[in-house]
Design a protein around this motif. Sequence first.
Motif, PDB file in Angstrom:
ATOM      1  N   TYR A  52      24.573  24.110  38.391  1.00  0.00           N
ATOM      2  CA  TYR A  52      25.428  24.706  39.429  1.00  0.00           C
ATOM      3  C   TYR A  52      26.795  24.023  39.422  1.00  0.00           C
ATOM      4  N   ALA A  53      26.799  22.694  39.375  1.00  0.00           N
ATOM      5  CA  ALA A  53      28.058  21.950  39.381  1.00  0.00           C
ATOM      6  C   ALA A  53      28.909  22.285  38.159  1.00  0.00           C
ATOM      7  N   LYS A  54      28.301  22.367  36.985  1.00  0.00           N
ATOM      8  CA  LYS A  54      29.040  22.696  35.762  1.00  0.00           C
ATOM      9  C   LYS A  54      29.684  24.077  35.863  1.00  0.00           C
ATOM     10  N   VAL A  55      28.917  25.039  36.348  1.00  0.00           N
ATOM     11  CA  VAL A  55      29.418  26.417  36.440  1.00  0.00           C
ATOM     12  C   VAL A  55      30.540  26.514  37.471  1.00  0.00           C
ATOM     13  N   MET A  56      30.366  25.877  38.615  1.00  0.00           N
ATOM     14  CA  MET A  56      31.385  25.941  39.664  1.00  0.00           C
ATOM     15  C   MET A  56      32.657  25.204  39.256  1.00  0.00           C
ATOM     16  N   GLU A  57      32.517  24.102  38.513  1.00  0.00           N
ATOM     17  CA  GLU A  57      33.703  23.397  37.999  1.00  0.00           C
ATOM     18  C   GLU A  57      34.467  24.300  37.039  1.00  0.00           C
TER      19      GLU A  57
END
Length: 63
Positions: A52-57
């Motif tokens: 989730y963090a990778k995609v949102m970044e």
Amino acid sequence: MQNITKDQAKAIRRKRADVQSTKSMVCRKIGISEKTFNKIENGECLVKPTVYAKVMEWLAKDY
């Protein structure tokens, strides 16, 4: 687990189109599998917090 909403999925598809990238290009850039990315683009799925963090970044960067 984190939920990808339909609105987030739509924004992800829009950015990918705007930057003219293929799914495989985006997956390599953010470090996730194409299978996972397909689920994310379809929306309404649960992913690991790290994914989730990778995609949102990626979504927020330069956009």
